[in-house]
Design an enzyme around this catalytic site. Structure first.
Site: not given
Ligand code: DQA
Length: 150
Positions: A10-11, A18, A23, A74, A77, A80, A87, A98, A100, A107
């Site tokens: 998302p985002n 953004r 970022y 990635n 959010a 977290h 799963d 993974e 980021h 952060r």
């Protein structure tokens, strides 16, 4: 040829506009182009998908079972918060890296925990768009170590 699925959560469709202080200025398109160039150099295939919806990401992970040998993600959010994405990755048992853009450990404390990290091959965090490039390299290296014909 190894076929890698790249998932953006998302985002991340807003990259470029953004919070550029966090970022950077690269857009999602720029990142996908960078991955395409890296994939050619590594002689692998990548397909990328972005979604703001947890269930769409879960469905894409399930579908990857038959088509992809590795996952670069990635989860934004959802990193977290999402036991469902964790799963799904554990369920399909596809080697996962993974990534980021920002260094999540520098952060807010709520970003310090990742549900994905414990079931991933590894995590790369903090190198901007290069996190994706490094993540793809690491994933392909890992897959080839375990299956030299790939
Ligand atoms: C992010 C870090 C997350 O904490 C955040 O929610 C994002 C982007 C990153 O790439 O730095 O959306 O995954």
């Amino acid at each position: 040829m190894l076929n890698i699925l790249v998932l953006h959560g998302p985002n991340l469709n807003l990259l470029g506009q953004r919070e550029p202080g966090v970022y950077g200025n690269a857009t999602l398109e720029d990142i996908n182009r960078l991955l395409e160039t890296e994939a050619q150099a590594l002689q692998v295939k990548v397909s990328a998908l972005q979604s703001n919806h947890e269930g769409v990401l879960v469905d894409a992970i399930h579908a990857a079972r038959d088509q992809h040998s590795g996952l670069l993600i990635n989860a934004g959010a959802y990193t977290h918060t999402s036991v469902a994405i964790r799963d799904a990755i554990a369920g399909v048992n596809i080697p996962t890296v993974e990534v980021h853009l920002s260094n999540i450990y520098r952060r807010e404390p709520f970003r310090h925990h990742s549900y994905i990290a414990a079931i991933a091959v590894g995590q790369i965090s903090g190198f901007g768009p290069n996190s994706y490039r490094l993540g793809l390299q690491a994933l392909v290296h890992h897959l080839r170590e375990n299956n030299p014909s790939g």
